[in-house]
Scaffold this motif. Sequence first.
Motif, mmCIF file in Angstrom:
data_model
loop_
_atom_site.group_PDB
_atom_site.id
_atom_site.type_symbol
_atom_site.label_atom_id
_atom_site.label_comp_id
_atom_site.label_asym_id
_atom_site.label_seq_id
_atom_site.Cartn_x
_atom_site.Cartn_y
_atom_site.Cartn_z
ATOM 1 N N GLY A 213 0.837 -0.852 -0.027
ATOM 2 C CA GLY A 213 0.093 -0.152 -0.247
ATOM 3 C C GLY A 213 0.861 1.203 0.242
ATOM 4 O O GLY A 213 0.456 2.183 0.324
ATOM 5 N N LEU A 214 2.446 1.203 -0.048
ATOM 6 C CA LEU A 214 2.784 2.231 0.418
ATOM 7 C C LEU A 214 3.845 2.182 -1.695
ATOM 8 O O LEU A 214 4.375 1.395 -1.738
ATOM 9 C CB LEU A 214 3.934 2.350 0.749
ATOM 10 C CG LEU A 214 3.286 1.682 2.686
ATOM 11 C CD1 LEU A 214 4.682 1.463 3.402
ATOM 12 C CD2 LEU A 214 2.811 4.100 2.592
ATOM 13 N N ARG A 215 4.183 3.201 -2.387
ATOM 14 C CA ARG A 215 4.892 3.332 -2.700
ATOM 15 C C ARG A 215 6.466 3.313 -3.101
ATOM 16 O O ARG A 215 6.924 2.543 -3.711
ATOM 17 C CB ARG A 215 4.523 4.859 -3.370
ATOM 18 C CG ARG A 215 3.305 4.725 -4.726
ATOM 19 C CD ARG A 215 2.975 5.958 -5.286
ATOM 20 N NE ARG A 215 2.074 6.929 -6.215
ATOM 21 C CZ ARG A 215 1.268 7.033 -5.845
ATOM 22 N NH1 ARG A 215 0.828 7.198 -4.273
ATOM 23 N NH2 ARG A 215 0.068 6.933 -6.164
ATOM 24 N N SER A 216 7.047 3.250 -1.396
ATOM 25 C CA SER A 216 8.826 3.063 -1.283
ATOM 26 C C SER A 216 8.150 2.626 0.053
ATOM 27 O O SER A 216 8.308 3.325 0.158
ATOM 28 C CB SER A 216 9.079 4.267 -1.550
ATOM 29 O OG SER A 216 10.557 4.114 -0.795
ATOM 30 N N PHE A 217 8.120 1.103 0.132
ATOM 31 C CA PHE A 217 8.467 0.391 1.566
ATOM 32 C C PHE A 217 9.613 0.947 2.467
ATOM 33 O O PHE A 217 9.847 0.874 2.330
ATOM 34 C CB PHE A 217 8.095 -0.809 1.006
ATOM 35 C CG PHE A 217 8.387 -1.684 2.374
ATOM 36 C CD1 PHE A 217 7.484 -1.795 3.713
ATOM 37 C CD2 PHE A 217 9.687 -2.546 2.524
ATOM 38 C CE1 PHE A 217 7.206 -2.164 4.815
ATOM 39 C CE2 PHE A 217 9.459 -2.602 4.232
ATOM 40 C CZ PHE A 217 7.853 -3.238 4.898
ATOM 41 N N ARG A 218 10.820 0.694 1.018
ATOM 42 C CA ARG A 218 12.325 1.152 0.955
ATOM 43 C C ARG A 218 12.096 2.442 2.645
ATOM 44 O O ARG A 218 12.987 1.838 3.447
ATOM 45 C CB ARG A 218 12.688 1.489 0.544
ATOM 46 C CG ARG A 218 14.257 2.417 0.480
ATOM 47 C CD ARG A 218 15.483 2.290 -0.837
ATOM 48 N NE ARG A 218 16.050 3.025 -0.350
ATOM 49 C CZ ARG A 218 16.462 3.851 0.042
ATOM 50 N NH1 ARG A 218 14.976 5.499 0.216
ATOM 51 N NH2 ARG A 218 17.189 5.084 0.312
ATOM 52 N N THR A 219 11.698 3.347 2.092
ATOM 53 C CA THR A 219 11.378 4.022 3.244
ATOM 54 C C THR A 219 11.002 4.254 4.801
ATOM 55 O O THR A 219 11.584 4.829 5.758
ATOM 56 C CB THR A 219 10.331 6.119 2.678
ATOM 57 O OG1 THR A 219 9.138 4.931 2.498
ATOM 58 C CG2 THR A 219 10.932 6.201 1.147
ATOM 59 N N ILE A 220 10.319 3.152 5.060
ATOM 60 C CA ILE A 220 9.602 2.521 6.639
ATOM 61 C C ILE A 220 11.305 2.039 6.439
ATOM 62 O O ILE A 220 10.784 1.479 8.001
ATOM 63 C CB ILE A 220 8.456 2.240 5.730
ATOM 64 C CG1 ILE A 220 7.043 2.473 5.199
ATOM 65 C CG2 ILE A 220 7.896 1.699 7.017
ATOM 66 C CD1 ILE A 220 6.675 3.956 5.550
ATOM 67 N N THR A 221 11.402 1.518 5.667
ATOM 68 C CA THR A 221 12.514 0.297 7.008
ATOM 69 C C THR A 221 13.091 1.065 7.590
ATOM 70 O O THR A 221 13.945 0.879 8.143
ATOM 71 C CB THR A 221 13.233 -0.362 5.719
ATOM 72 O OG1 THR A 221 13.855 0.028 4.598
ATOM 73 C CG2 THR A 221 12.573 -1.303 4.358
ATOM 74 N N TYR A 222 14.166 2.273 6.863
ATOM 75 C CA TYR A 222 14.568 3.181 7.514
ATOM 76 C C TYR A 222 14.571 3.898 8.476
ATOM 77 O O TYR A 222 14.844 4.931 9.813
ATOM 78 C CB TYR A 222 15.260 4.455 6.569
ATOM 79 C CG TYR A 222 16.783 3.977 5.276
ATOM 80 C CD1 TYR A 222 17.539 4.363 5.973
ATOM 81 C CD2 TYR A 222 16.440 3.274 3.985
ATOM 82 C CE1 TYR A 222 18.965 3.819 5.074
ATOM 83 C CE2 TYR A 222 17.361 2.427 3.546
ATOM 84 C CZ TYR A 222 18.854 2.993 4.204
ATOM 85 O OH TYR A 222 19.344 2.200 3.473
ATOM 86 N N ARG A 223 12.765 4.218 8.512
ATOM 87 C CA ARG A 223 12.337 5.250 9.717
ATOM 88 C C ARG A 223 11.891 4.144 11.097
ATOM 89 O O ARG A 223 12.181 4.397 11.751
ATOM 90 C CB ARG A 223 11.033 5.597 8.997
ATOM 91 C CG ARG A 223 9.501 6.249 9.732
ATOM 92 C CD ARG A 223 8.733 7.022 9.246
ATOM 93 N NE ARG A 223 9.072 6.863 8.265
ATOM 94 C CZ ARG A 223 7.843 7.907 7.663
ATOM 95 N NH1 ARG A 223 6.651 7.614 7.814
ATOM 96 N NH2 ARG A 223 8.266 9.178 6.607
ATOM 97 N N ASN A 224 11.756 2.707 10.793
ATOM 98 C CA ASN A 224 11.917 1.847 11.695
ATOM 99 C C ASN A 224 12.909 1.526 12.060
ATOM 100 O O ASN A 224 12.169 0.150 12.620
ATOM 101 C CB ASN A 224 10.359 0.789 11.312
ATOM 102 C CG ASN A 224 8.877 1.768 11.571
ATOM 103 O OD1 ASN A 224 8.740 1.984 12.374
ATOM 104 N ND2 ASN A 224 8.297 2.247 9.870
ATOM 105 N N THR A 225 14.274 1.547 11.835
ATOM 106 C CA THR A 225 15.126 0.889 11.578
ATOM 107 C C THR A 225 15.963 1.982 13.498
ATOM 108 O O THR A 225 16.086 0.792 14.568
ATOM 109 C CB THR A 225 16.074 0.112 11.334
ATOM 110 O OG1 THR A 225 14.775 -0.152 9.920
ATOM 111 C CG2 THR A 225 17.773 0.195 11.107
#
Length: 432
Positions: A213-225
């Motif tokens: 549901g996100l265009r960039s899941f990669r950005t979430i990996t950084y935000r939540n690490t």
Amino acid sequence: MLTIEQIMRYHSKIDVPISPKKVGIELELFCINGQNNTIVPYQVIEDGISVQNLIGYLMAYKGFSISDFTKTFELKKGQTKITLEPGAQFEFCSAPHEYLTDLLRDLHIYNLTLQELADEFKVYWLDVSYFPVGKPSDVSLIPNPRYETMHNYFQRTGKLGRDIMCYTGSLQITFDYDSLQDLEEKVNRALLLKPIFLFLTANSRLREGKDTGLRSFRTITYRNTDSSRMGTPGSEEIWNSGRWTLLSYIQKVLKAPVMFSLREKYTYQETDNKAFDSFMEDSSLSDYLFHNSTIWTDIRVRQYFEIRYLDNPGIKLIPGIIILLYTLIYNPTLWSSFLKEIPYSFNEVPQVVDLLNTASEVSDDYWKNKLMEPFMTLTEHIQRNIEPSLSLSLDPIKDKIVNYKSSDDLLNLGNDKDILYYFKRNHYSIKI
């Protein structure tokens, strides 16, 4: 004893002569075994394809030599480097170039080299920013103390460190600056542009074969690490103050835990993860620079600055993305004109990033009604005014501006094999 004033002086380039402005890139790609559609491992015990085989070929036939295998498994040819990420993703590190034509020529030569490897070893390359099927635990880390220490550290800071190390890739672009004022103006410019360029480059929507549901899941990996060394390049208060400052960046770096021992450089020993500022009494500038290399914020500052928030948008879009950012960063007149068309303020950047990153009608409407027309006008203006050899590189960007929903086709792909075939057919493996 190291002081903030010394660090400020270093980043401000007070003692550095002004030189021609240059641009460079780092580009990460996944190498895939064409027989079984799995990520090619760094080494294999039995007969099979490994990254070591590809490295051997580059050294034997393409003029590369080992530069450093203690830190990032680095190969070098002239000023061009190939390094390996922890999951054996290939990273192209260009030389810094004064002219875009030279940079894009180097990228083209690298593409031809990768195509040769693809033909020789029956592999193909995926230019996505999150590997769309399987799990990061399926991929073995390169046997290296640096990466092993990073992995252990990330186990304590979040749940997606392994994803970052083994399952992500990106496009990073580096730019020069002349002074503290010039740096702060350009970084503020780059941060204000984040919603637009993340939207255009977003290329990591799938995880484990499913729509996030996100265009960039990669950005979430950084935000939540690890928020202490990732995300905003400074305190979150910069969004309220309306401006990024170098001091804010330095203060974040100093508060970030030390990942590797400062006493035994390049042995990559684990530490008790105290903040760097607790070591200032006994540290030098080189200790700070070593620590700064472990900071992965959206913008990282050295004596140049790196835009690190981009996904790898796919090889067809990369030249155009470079051209657009190069022009906006280095052309103050064009920037001043485009700034008037940006419909959000600096302190709204985080909210607009989240809005545009969510695949939804609200997101689509915001792009279509507020950003599509001014950004298309900008792109067409740049295309008319750059040299003809570069102008065609902006056609894929214009197509993406209008057909931004084309990635929604991924929702109908089905199984893992179909998903990888889609990327193989539509992305990097097309003959160059």
